[in-house]
Scaffold this motif. Structure first.
Motif: not given
Ligand SMILES: *Cc1c(COP(=O)(O)O)cnc(C)c1O
Length: 231
Positions: A219-226
């Motif tokens: 999971i990238g975006t849901a943690i760090f944002g776009e």
């Protein structure tokens, strides 16, 4: 940035998905995909207790590995070129993206040189998309049998990047197919091969992936944002 809030929200959603599918939370490892994001943000996430981070570029992985605490488990999740293998073996705990025997051979050679064992996943193009890397599902068993012959590689399971879809339910059939493939392969009892890891599910579809058996979600975006690729 709302990193802490984002992580709490994801943790709750992972727990809910586990509960819905009668699974234990410990069966699912969260990999925080930190590609393109600065070391400072990774440190902030690290301080909340997260230890697994995913990167898709070898150069970026090496730099962050040097800079950040040594108890981080790095996951190489991006397409890997053979000439860059030397900078991944011994650094990444798990290489998720093995998609050719030539790559597996190069990883094995580097692992021999470093007197270590490289843990890998086979990337499967489960939806048979032209745009994706990965072994075709019907070829995975033969691939695994070949890869099992390399002395310094340990196949630990399968990985897939599901299609980009508006409704995550559309990917349920793909996640379910990857799980079935992994069960079929483990029944073959190939020496030196374990099918314990199913790396599937990203920001848009990780809950469905967990319901279908994912043991690692990336999971990238849901943690760090776009991500901003322009800078
Ligand atoms: C970028 C990336 C992810 C994370 O994607 P998000 O949609 O931002 O969660 C997961 N897996 C792979 C292989 C990636 O390249």
């Amino acid at each position: 940035m709302m990193l802490k809030e984002n992580l709490e929200d994801i943790e709750n959603r992972i727990c809910d998905a586990c509960r819905r599918s009668g699974r234990k939370r410990e069966e699912v490892t969260l990999i925080a995909v930190s590609k393109t994001k600065p070391a400072e943000m990774i440190e902030e996430v690290y301080c909340t207790g997260i230890r697994c981070f995913g990167e898709n570029k070898v150069q970026e992985l090496s730099e962050k590995y040097e800079k950040l605490p040594k108890d981080i488990h790095w996951h190489m999740i991006g397409h890997l070129q053979r000439n860059k293998v030397k900078n991944v073996v011994g650094i990444a705990d798990l290489i998720h993206s093995v998609d050719s025997l030539r790559l597996a051979e190069a990883i094995n050679r580097e692992a021999q040189k470093k007197e270590t064992n490289a843990k890998i996943l086979i990337e499967v193009n489960i939806a048979k998309e032209d745009s994706k890397f990965g072994i075709m599902p019907e070829e995975v068993l033969d691939f695994v049998k070949e890869a099992s012959k390399f002395s310094n590689i340990q196949v630990q399971g399968l990985m897939t990047i599901a299609p980009f879809v508006a409704n995550p339910e559309e990917n349920r059939k793909h996640f379910s197919a990857l799980r079935k493939l992994s069960v079929d392969i483990s029944r073959e009892k190939v020496n030196n091969v374990c099918m314990g890891v199913l790396s599937m599910g990203m920001t848009n579809d990780f809950e469905v992936a967990i319901e279908e058996g994912a043991t690692m979600v990336r999971i990238g975006t849901a943690i760090f944002g776009e991500r901003n690729y322009a800078v």
